[in-house]
Scaffold this motif. Structure first.
Motif, PDB file in Angstrom:
ATOM      1  N   ARG A   1       0.930  -1.091   0.020  1.00 26.14           N
ATOM      2  CA  ARG A   1      -0.020   0.107   0.211  1.00 26.14           C
ATOM      3  C   ARG A   1       1.009   1.270   0.046  1.00 26.14           C
ATOM      4  NH1 ARG A   1      -4.772  -1.611   4.525  1.00 26.14           N
ATOM      5  NH2 ARG A   1      -5.564  -3.445   3.102  1.00 26.14           N
ATOM      6  N   TYR A   2       0.755   2.234  -0.937  1.00 24.25           N
ATOM      7  CA  TYR A   2       1.265   3.269  -0.969  1.00 24.25           C
ATOM      8  C   TYR A   2       0.690   4.558  -0.234  1.00 24.25           C
ATOM      9  CZ  TYR A   2       4.168   0.946  -4.083  1.00 24.25           C
ATOM     10  OH  TYR A   2       4.835  -0.196  -5.174  1.00 24.25           O
ATOM     11  N   TYR A   3       1.219   5.415   0.428  1.00 24.47           N
ATOM     12  CA  TYR A   3       0.714   6.435   1.203  1.00 24.47           C
ATOM     13  C   TYR A   3       1.414   7.921   0.777  1.00 24.47           C
ATOM     14  CZ  TYR A   3      -0.844   2.565   4.342  1.00 24.47           C
ATOM     15  OH  TYR A   3      -1.366   1.316   4.725  1.00 24.47           O
ATOM     16  N   LYS A   4       2.286   8.108  -0.031  1.00 21.23           N
ATOM     17  CA  LYS A   4       2.943   9.305  -0.472  1.00 21.23           C
ATOM     18  C   LYS A   4       3.867   9.122  -1.556  1.00 21.23           C
ATOM     19  CE  LYS A   4       5.731   8.968   3.489  1.00 21.23           C
ATOM     20  NZ  LYS A   4       6.407   9.514   4.518  1.00 21.23           N
ATOM     21  N   ALA A   5       3.667  10.101  -2.090  1.00 21.12           N
ATOM     22  CA  ALA A   5       4.493  10.173  -3.553  1.00 21.12           C
ATOM     23  C   ALA A   5       5.649  11.270  -3.587  1.00 21.12           C
ATOM     24  CB  ALA A   5       3.458  10.471  -4.747  1.00 21.12           C
ATOM     25  N   HIS A   6       6.745  11.054  -4.092  1.00 18.33           N
ATOM     26  CA  HIS A   6       7.811  12.347  -3.793  1.00 18.33           C
ATOM     27  C   HIS A   6       8.393  12.516  -5.469  1.00 18.33           C
ATOM     28  CE1 HIS A   6      11.136  14.218  -1.659  1.00 18.33           C
ATOM     29  NE2 HIS A   6      10.626  15.108  -2.432  1.00 18.33           N
ATOM     30  N   PRO A   7       7.584  13.613  -6.127  1.00 18.16           N
ATOM     31  CA  PRO A   7       8.102  13.646  -7.401  1.00 18.16           C
ATOM     32  C   PRO A   7       9.541  14.108  -7.389  1.00 18.16           C
ATOM     33  CG  PRO A   7       6.022  14.807  -6.978  1.00 18.16           C
ATOM     34  CD  PRO A   7       6.527  14.207  -5.890  1.00 18.16           C
ATOM     35  N   PRO A   8      10.305  13.950  -8.539  1.00 21.08           N
ATOM     36  CA  PRO A   8      11.799  14.313  -8.687  1.00 21.08           C
ATOM     37  C   PRO A   8      11.940  15.748  -8.398  1.00 21.08           C
ATOM     38  CG  PRO A   8      11.105  13.480 -10.800  1.00 21.08           C
ATOM     39  CD  PRO A   8       9.812  13.343 -10.028  1.00 21.08           C
ATOM     40  N   ASP A   9      10.968  16.674  -8.673  1.00 18.74           N
ATOM     41  CA  ASP A   9      11.209  18.189  -8.534  1.00 18.74           C
ATOM     42  C   ASP A   9      10.045  18.658  -7.973  1.00 18.74           C
ATOM     43  OD1 ASP A   9      13.711  18.130 -10.092  1.00 18.74           O
ATOM     44  OD2 ASP A   9      12.456  18.485 -12.093  1.00 18.74           O
ATOM     45  N   GLY A  10       9.715  17.843  -7.106  1.00 19.47           N
ATOM     46  CA  GLY A  10       8.469  18.674  -6.181  1.00 19.47           C
ATOM     47  C   GLY A  10       8.391  18.204  -4.668  1.00 19.47           C
ATOM     48  N   ASP A  11       7.289  18.708  -4.020  1.00 21.61           N
ATOM     49  CA  ASP A  11       7.220  18.343  -2.740  1.00 21.61           C
ATOM     50  C   ASP A  11       6.419  16.931  -2.403  1.00 21.61           C
ATOM     51  OD1 ASP A  11       8.327  20.612  -1.803  1.00 21.61           O
ATOM     52  OD2 ASP A  11       6.471  21.684  -1.843  1.00 21.61           O
ATOM     53  N   GLU A  12       6.521  16.391  -1.451  1.00 18.00           N
ATOM     54  CA  GLU A  12       5.858  15.085  -1.051  1.00 18.00           C
ATOM     55  C   GLU A  12       4.572  15.242  -1.008  1.00 18.00           C
ATOM     56  OE1 GLU A  12       6.541  12.793   2.833  1.00 18.00           O
ATOM     57  OE2 GLU A  12       7.974  12.000   1.523  1.00 18.00           O
ATOM     58  N   VAL A  13       3.665  14.195  -1.539  1.00 14.84           N
ATOM     59  CA  VAL A  13       2.223  14.398  -1.624  1.00 14.84           C
ATOM     60  C   VAL A  13       1.738  13.033  -0.966  1.00 14.84           C
ATOM     61  CG1 VAL A  13       0.235  14.459  -3.361  1.00 14.84           C
ATOM     62  CG2 VAL A  13       2.567  15.835  -3.818  1.00 14.84           C
ATOM     63  N   PRO A  14       0.553  13.361  -0.143  1.00 13.81           N
ATOM     64  CA  PRO A  14      -0.026  12.152   0.052  1.00 13.81           C
ATOM     65  C   PRO A  14      -1.100  11.464  -0.973  1.00 13.81           C
ATOM     66  CG  PRO A  14      -1.305  14.042   0.953  1.00 13.81           C
ATOM     67  CD  PRO A  14       0.091  14.387   0.260  1.00 13.81           C
ATOM     68  N   ILE A  15      -1.031  10.387  -1.131  1.00 13.47           N
ATOM     69  CA  ILE A  15      -1.935   9.538  -2.063  1.00 13.47           C
ATOM     70  C   ILE A  15      -2.371   8.109  -1.259  1.00 13.47           C
ATOM     71  CG2 ILE A  15      -0.440  10.469  -4.189  1.00 13.47           C
ATOM     72  CD1 ILE A  15       0.712   7.420  -4.166  1.00 13.47           C
ATOM     73  N   CYS A  16      -3.224   7.691  -2.027  1.00 16.79           N
ATOM     74  CA  CYS A  16      -3.686   6.175  -1.779  1.00 16.79           C
ATOM     75  C   CYS A  16      -3.489   5.381  -2.986  1.00 16.79           C
ATOM     76  CB  CYS A  16      -5.118   6.113  -1.278  1.00 16.79           C
ATOM     77  SG  CYS A  16      -4.996   6.961   0.418  1.00 16.79           S
ATOM     78  N   ALA A  17      -2.716   4.546  -2.989  1.00 14.27           N
ATOM     79  CA  ALA A  17      -2.633   3.383  -4.282  1.00 14.27           C
ATOM     80  C   ALA A  17      -2.224   1.939  -3.795  1.00 14.27           C
ATOM     81  CB  ALA A  17      -1.581   4.000  -5.316  1.00 14.27           C
ATOM     82  N   VAL A  18      -2.220   0.955  -4.692  1.00 13.05           N
ATOM     83  CA  VAL A  18      -1.531  -0.336  -4.089  1.00 13.05           C
ATOM     84  C   VAL A  18      -0.952  -0.818  -5.454  1.00 13.05           C
ATOM     85  CG1 VAL A  18      -3.633  -0.752  -2.783  1.00 13.05           C
ATOM     86  CG2 VAL A  18      -3.942  -1.499  -5.028  1.00 13.05           C
ATOM     87  N   ALA A  19      -0.197  -1.909  -4.975  1.00 15.70           N
ATOM     88  CA  ALA A  19       0.697  -2.361  -6.264  1.00 15.70           C
ATOM     89  C   ALA A  19      -0.393  -3.764  -6.411  1.00 15.70           C
ATOM     90  CB  ALA A  19       1.948  -2.983  -5.302  1.00 15.70           C
ATOM     91  N   ARG A  20      -0.427  -4.069  -7.669  1.00 18.12           N
ATOM     92  CA  ARG A  20      -1.112  -5.042  -8.328  1.00 18.12           C
ATOM     93  C   ARG A  20      -0.755  -5.691  -9.674  1.00 18.12           C
ATOM     94  NH1 ARG A  20      -7.043  -2.420  -7.982  1.00 18.12           N
ATOM     95  NH2 ARG A  20      -7.454  -2.681  -5.903  1.00 18.12           N
ATOM     96  N   LEU A  21      -0.804  -6.810  -9.457  1.00 21.35           N
ATOM     97  CA  LEU A  21      -0.500  -7.625 -10.729  1.00 21.35           C
ATOM     98  C   LEU A  21      -1.542  -8.892 -10.943  1.00 21.35           C
ATOM     99  CD1 LEU A  21       3.334  -8.422 -10.555  1.00 21.35           C
ATOM    100  CD2 LEU A  21       2.280  -7.217 -12.448  1.00 21.35           C
TER     101      LEU A  21
END
Length: 163
Positions: free
Chosen positions: A111-131
């Motif tokens: 489960r993913y709770y945050k994203a950190h773009p290469p040139d930006g600030d950390e952002v809260p998200i909700c995502a899951v890894a699926r296959l």
């Protein structure tokens, strides 16, 4: 009066012990050790609306930034850092996704709770890894606290709650 209270105590003990276990992060665990339902925080929902990320939006990720392009990887219970291989809406390739891994169930759960773009600030998200086709299923030689998977790539899929 004491005879009326006595039957209540075993009922309370049974209720408390039969409740789902909870991890340090407050995620309840199912009987097989996989994480239970969890609401997506309002701040993450708000950030995803602003970024125009919708439920079901997906992009390929390298599951573990430390094991990129491996034929077989080992995931461990606890924190994980993944890397986007394709853009996910405005989150560009090489954005880091931070989350949590559970390996106690029959397959690895990420489960993913945050994203950190290469040139930006950390952002809260909700995502899951699926296959698809059970590809997040652990290999039989996986030891407790680990999940050996055939391959290092999955899809990161935006969700509005963890189920």
């Amino acid at each position: 009066m004491p005879t009326r209270r006595a039957p209540l105590l075993p009922s309370v003990i049974l209720l408390v012990t039969s409740s789902a276990c909870t991890t340090a992060g407050g995620v309840s665990l199912r009987s097989d050790g996989s994480p239970g339902m969890q609401a997506c925080p309002e701040k993450a929902l708000e950030a995803m609306r602003y970024l125009k990320l919708h439920v079901g939006d997906a992009a390929l990720v390298e599951l573990d930034a430390n094991q990129m392009r491996s034929r077989r990887i080992t995931l461990y219970d606890g924190p994980i850092e993944s890397v986007l291989m394709r853009d996910l809406g405005p989150l560009e390739t090489t954005t880091r996704l931070y989350g949590e891994v559970w390996t106690s169930g029959p397959q690895a759960v990420v489960r993913y709770y945050k994203a950190h773009p290469p040139d930006g600030d950390e952002v809260p998200i909700c995502a899951v890894a699926r296959l698809s086709e059970d590809q997040m299923r652990k290999r039989p030689e996986s030891k407790p606290g680990t999940a050996i998977l055939d391959g290092s790539v999955a899809s990161a899929v935006v969700v509005n709650a963890f189920r």
